[in-house]
Design an enzyme around this catalytic site. Structure first.
Site, PDB file in Angstrom:
ATOM      1  N   LYS A   1      34.019  38.845  27.644  1.00 21.59           N
ATOM      2  CA  LYS A   1      33.852  37.393  27.464  1.00 21.59           C
ATOM      3  C   LYS A   1      32.381  37.018  27.425  1.00 21.59           C
ATOM      4  O   LYS A   1      31.567  37.640  28.116  1.00 21.59           O
ATOM      5  CB  LYS A   1      34.524  36.630  28.624  1.00 21.59           C
ATOM      6  CG  LYS A   1      35.898  37.138  28.989  1.00 21.59           C
ATOM      7  CD  LYS A   1      36.548  36.340  30.102  1.00 21.59           C
ATOM      8  CE  LYS A   1      37.787  37.029  30.627  1.00 21.59           C
ATOM      9  NZ  LYS A   1      37.527  38.081  31.635  1.00 21.59           N
TER      10      LYS A   1
ATOM     11  N   TYR B   1      30.843  39.384  34.817  1.00 17.47           N
ATOM     12  CA  TYR B   1      31.287  40.245  35.924  1.00 17.47           C
ATOM     13  C   TYR B   1      30.271  41.352  36.233  1.00 17.47           C
ATOM     14  O   TYR B   1      30.373  42.029  37.256  1.00 17.47           O
ATOM     15  CB  TYR B   1      32.647  40.903  35.637  1.00 17.47           C
ATOM     16  CG  TYR B   1      33.791  39.966  35.337  1.00 17.47           C
ATOM     17  CD1 TYR B   1      33.684  38.593  35.538  1.00 17.47           C
ATOM     18  CD2 TYR B   1      34.997  40.441  34.850  1.00 17.47           C
ATOM     19  CE1 TYR B   1      34.729  37.739  35.242  1.00 17.47           C
ATOM     20  CE2 TYR B   1      36.044  39.597  34.559  1.00 17.47           C
ATOM     21  CZ  TYR B   1      35.904  38.248  34.748  1.00 17.47           C
ATOM     22  OH  TYR B   1      36.955  37.406  34.453  1.00 17.47           O
TER      23      TYR B   1
ATOM     24  N   ASP C   1      40.341  44.052  31.095  1.00 13.14           N
ATOM     25  CA  ASP C   1      39.715  42.729  30.928  1.00 13.14           C
ATOM     26  C   ASP C   1      38.447  42.655  31.768  1.00 13.14           C
ATOM     27  O   ASP C   1      38.502  42.649  32.995  1.00 13.14           O
ATOM     28  CB  ASP C   1      40.697  41.634  31.378  1.00 13.14           C
ATOM     29  CG  ASP C   1      40.104  40.241  31.191  1.00 13.14           C
ATOM     30  OD1 ASP C   1      40.281  39.672  30.105  1.00 13.14           O
ATOM     31  OD2 ASP C   1      39.461  39.724  32.133  1.00 13.14           O
TER      32      ASP C   1
ATOM     33  N   HIS D   1      34.162  32.291  27.585  1.00 18.34           N
ATOM     34  CA  HIS D   1      34.622  32.309  28.976  1.00 18.34           C
ATOM     35  C   HIS D   1      34.952  30.910  29.517  1.00 18.34           C
ATOM     36  O   HIS D   1      35.848  30.736  30.340  1.00 18.34           O
ATOM     37  CB  HIS D   1      33.545  32.974  29.843  1.00 18.34           C
ATOM     38  CG  HIS D   1      34.043  33.583  31.106  1.00 18.34           C
ATOM     39  ND1 HIS D   1      33.481  34.705  31.665  1.00 18.34           N
ATOM     40  CD2 HIS D   1      35.048  33.235  31.940  1.00 18.34           C
ATOM     41  CE1 HIS D   1      34.125  35.006  32.784  1.00 18.34           C
ATOM     42  NE2 HIS D   1      35.071  34.126  32.972  1.00 18.34           N
TER      43      HIS D   1
HETATM   44  P1  NAP Z   1      44.480  38.383  41.239  1.00 15.55           P
HETATM   45  O1  NAP Z   1      44.773  39.502  40.287  1.00 15.55           O
HETATM   46  O2  NAP Z   1      45.363  37.203  41.260  1.00 15.55           O
HETATM   47  O3  NAP Z   1      44.404  38.919  42.729  1.00 15.55           O
HETATM   48  C1  NAP Z   1      43.631  39.996  43.122  1.00 15.55           C
HETATM   49  C2  NAP Z   1      43.823  40.163  44.638  1.00 15.55           C
HETATM   50  O4  NAP Z   1      45.169  40.533  44.932  1.00 15.55           O
HETATM   51  C3  NAP Z   1      42.929  41.215  45.212  1.00 15.55           C
HETATM   52  O5  NAP Z   1      42.518  40.737  46.489  1.00 15.55           O
HETATM   53  C4  NAP Z   1      43.850  42.419  45.368  1.00 15.55           C
HETATM   54  O6  NAP Z   1      43.451  43.223  46.460  1.00 15.55           O
HETATM   55  C5  NAP Z   1      45.179  41.764  45.652  1.00 15.55           C
HETATM   56  N1  NAP Z   1      46.316  42.543  45.148  1.00 15.55           N
HETATM   57  C6  NAP Z   1      46.445  43.092  43.917  1.00 15.55           C
HETATM   58  N2  NAP Z   1      47.630  43.712  43.788  1.00 15.55           N
HETATM   59  C7  NAP Z   1      48.277  43.548  44.956  1.00 15.55           C
HETATM   60  C8  NAP Z   1      49.540  43.962  45.422  1.00 15.55           C
HETATM   61  N3  NAP Z   1      50.380  44.661  44.651  1.00 15.55           N
HETATM   62  N4  NAP Z   1      49.893  43.617  46.694  1.00 15.55           N
HETATM   63  C9  NAP Z   1      49.039  42.912  47.497  1.00 15.55           C
HETATM   64  N5  NAP Z   1      47.822  42.492  47.099  1.00 15.55           N
HETATM   65  C10 NAP Z   1      47.443  42.809  45.837  1.00 15.55           C
HETATM   66  O7  NAP Z   1      42.963  37.855  41.025  1.00 15.55           O
HETATM   67  P2  NAP Z   1      41.818  37.914  39.938  1.00 15.55           P
HETATM   68  O8  NAP Z   1      41.122  39.217  40.006  1.00 15.55           O
HETATM   69  O9  NAP Z   1      41.009  36.704  40.133  1.00 15.55           O
HETATM   70  O10 NAP Z   1      42.567  37.791  38.539  1.00 15.55           O
HETATM   71  C11 NAP Z   1      42.923  38.894  37.713  1.00 15.55           C
HETATM   72  C12 NAP Z   1      41.977  39.057  36.538  1.00 15.55           C
HETATM   73  O11 NAP Z   1      41.925  37.838  35.760  1.00 15.55           O
HETATM   74  C13 NAP Z   1      40.505  39.254  36.945  1.00 15.55           C
HETATM   75  O12 NAP Z   1      40.242  40.539  37.444  1.00 15.55           O
HETATM   76  C14 NAP Z   1      39.801  38.915  35.649  1.00 15.55           C
HETATM   77  O13 NAP Z   1      39.899  39.997  34.747  1.00 15.55           O
HETATM   78  C15 NAP Z   1      40.623  37.710  35.176  1.00 15.55           C
HETATM   79  N6  NAP Z   1      40.021  36.397  35.617  1.00 15.55           N
HETATM   80  C16 NAP Z   1      39.515  35.586  34.648  1.00 15.55           C
HETATM   81  C17 NAP Z   1      38.964  34.357  34.976  1.00 15.55           C
HETATM   82  C18 NAP Z   1      38.447  33.472  33.898  1.00 15.55           C
HETATM   83  O14 NAP Z   1      37.783  32.459  34.180  1.00 15.55           O
HETATM   84  N7  NAP Z   1      38.711  33.791  32.653  1.00 15.55           N
HETATM   85  C19 NAP Z   1      38.926  33.946  36.332  1.00 15.55           C
HETATM   86  C20 NAP Z   1      39.449  34.797  37.297  1.00 15.55           C
HETATM   87  C21 NAP Z   1      40.016  36.017  36.935  1.00 15.55           C
HETATM   88  P3  NAP Z   1      42.739  44.676  46.319  1.00 15.55           P
HETATM   89  O15 NAP Z   1      41.840  44.634  45.109  1.00 15.55           O
HETATM   90  O16 NAP Z   1      41.970  44.783  47.588  1.00 15.55           O
HETATM   91  O17 NAP Z   1      43.834  45.693  46.198  1.00 15.55           O
END
Ligand code: NAP
Length: 281
Positions: A74, A49, A44, A107
C-alpha cells in the site's frame, strides 16, 4: 484455497496473511515463512509497516514460484500525488524484490488521492501492477473516485469484523464490482472477541475456535480476510477454515453482534484526519 475474481479478471485467494505491527525484520521474515509453509499464498503488507524487505526476503527464501504468491502492498499518504506515488510504488517493489505487484492500494483516503490514483492507473496499464485498489474508503469517497476516474478500484480494504460488519458498505461495493476485504478480522482481540459467547457456542458445534468462526463468517459473505499472527499454531489455525460451513442460523446469530461502530477510529472524524495528517514524514 478458495479464490475470488476481481473486476479485471485477476484471481486472489480469499484468505491471506497480514503483517501489520511486525516491524522487527527477523520476526516478520520468520512469520511470513511460517505462513507460506502453512499454505498461505497471499501476503498483505504496506509501505507504512516498514517490513516490505522482510516480506520480500521470506518470499525469495521460500523457493515458492513468484506467480504462486499474491502480494499486496500500500502507498502511504506522504507519497500521494502523481510523481511521488509512482516513485514510492517502484521503491516498494524494490524492497519486495519483485518486478510486479499483484495488488497495490491507496492506504488512506486523504491528501492528493486523485493524483495518486492516476499514477496507479498508469502503473497498472504498463503491467507493473496486476490490480489496483483502495483502503479505508467510505462509500461516498469510493463513489467519488469511481465516477471521476477511468479505472474502478478492484478492491477496498476496510475494518470489518463481527462487531463492525459493514453491510451498507458491502452493498455499495457489490453495486460497483469492488471486492470487499477485511482488515482486523479479529478486531485485534478488542471487545473480548476471543471470549465471545455466541462465537464460542457456534465454534463448539464444529470443533472450531472463535478465530476460525470469525474468518469463516466473512468468507461466507464473500469478504477477503488477511488475519495476522506471529504465533505458529495460530497461523495454522487461521487457515484451517475450509472444512466446515456455518448455517444460515449461525450467520444470523453472528449478524446480531454488529455494533455498527469502528473499534479503532472513524476515517470521517475530523480529529482523526488531523491526527493522520501528522503521520506524513
Ligand atoms: P487482527 O488480525 O484482527 O488481530 C491480530 C491479533 O490477534 C494479534 O494480537 C494476534 O496475536 C491475535 N490472533 C491471531 N490469530 C489468533 C487466534 N487464532 N487466536 C487468538 N488470537 C489470535 O489484526 P490486524 O493485524 O490489525 O489485521 C490483520 C491485517 O489487516 C494486518 O496485519 C494488515 O495486513 C491489515 N490491516 C490493514 C489496515 C489498513 O488501514 N488498511 C489496518 C489494520 C490492519 P499474535 O500475533 O500474538 O498471535
Amino acid at each position: 484455497m478458495k479464490n475470488v475474481t476481481l473486476n479485471n479478471g485477476v484471481e486472489m485467494p480469499i484468505l491471506g496473511y497480514g503483517v501489520f505491527q511486525i516491524p522487527d525484520y527477523d520476526e516478520c521474515k520468520k512469520s511470513v515463512l511460517e505462513a507460506l509453509k502453512a499454505g498461505y499464498r497471499s501476503i498483505d503488507t504496506a509501505q507504512a509497516y516498514q517490513n516490505e524487505k522482510a516480506v520480500g526476503d521470506a518470499i525469495k527464501e521460500s523457493g515458492i514460484p513468484r506467480e504462486e504468491i499474491f502480494v499486496t502492498t500500500k502507498l502511504w499518504i506522504s507519497d500521494y500525488g502523481y510523481e511521488a506515488a509512482k516513485k514510492a510504488c517502484l521503491s516498494s517493489m524494490e524492497k519486495l524484490q519483485l518486478d510486479y505487484l499483484d495488488l497495490y492500494l491507496l492506504h488512506q483516503p486523504f491528501n492528493d488521492v486523485f493524483g495518486a490514483w492516476r499514477a496507479l492507473e498508469d502503473l497498472y496499464k504498463v503491467g507493473k501492477i496486476r490490480a489496483i485498489g483502495v483502503s479505508n474508503f467510505f462509500p461516498d469517497r469510493l463513489v467519488d473516485l469511481i465516477k471521476f476516474n477511468e479505472i474502478t478500484p478492484a478492491l477496498n480494504q476496510i475494518e470489518t469484523h463481527v462487531f463492525y460488519q459493514r453491510e451498507e458498505d458491502h452493498k455499495m461495493m457489490e453495486k460497483y464490482g469492488v471486492q470487499h476485504e477485511s482488515w482486523a478480522p479479529f478486531a485485534e482481540g478488542q471487545g473480548d472477541l476471543f471470549q465471545n459467547e455466541v462465537l464460542l457456542r457456534i465454534g463448539k458445534k464444529y470443533g472450531k475456535s472463535v478465530a476460525q468462526v470469525s474468518l469463516r463468517w466473512m468468507i461466507q459473505r464473500n469478504i477477503v480476510v488477511i488475519p495476522k499472527s506471529v504465533t505458529p499454531s495460530r497461523i495454522k489455525e487461521n487457515i484451517a477454515v475450509f472444512d466446515f460451513e456455518l448455517t444460515n442460523e449461525d450467520m444470523m446469530a453472528i449478524a446480531k453482534l454488529d455494533t455498527h461502530k469502528s473499534h479503532f477510529f472513524d476515517h470521517r472524524d475530523p480529529e482523526r484526519v488531523e491526527w493522520i495528517s501528522t503521520l506524513v514524514r
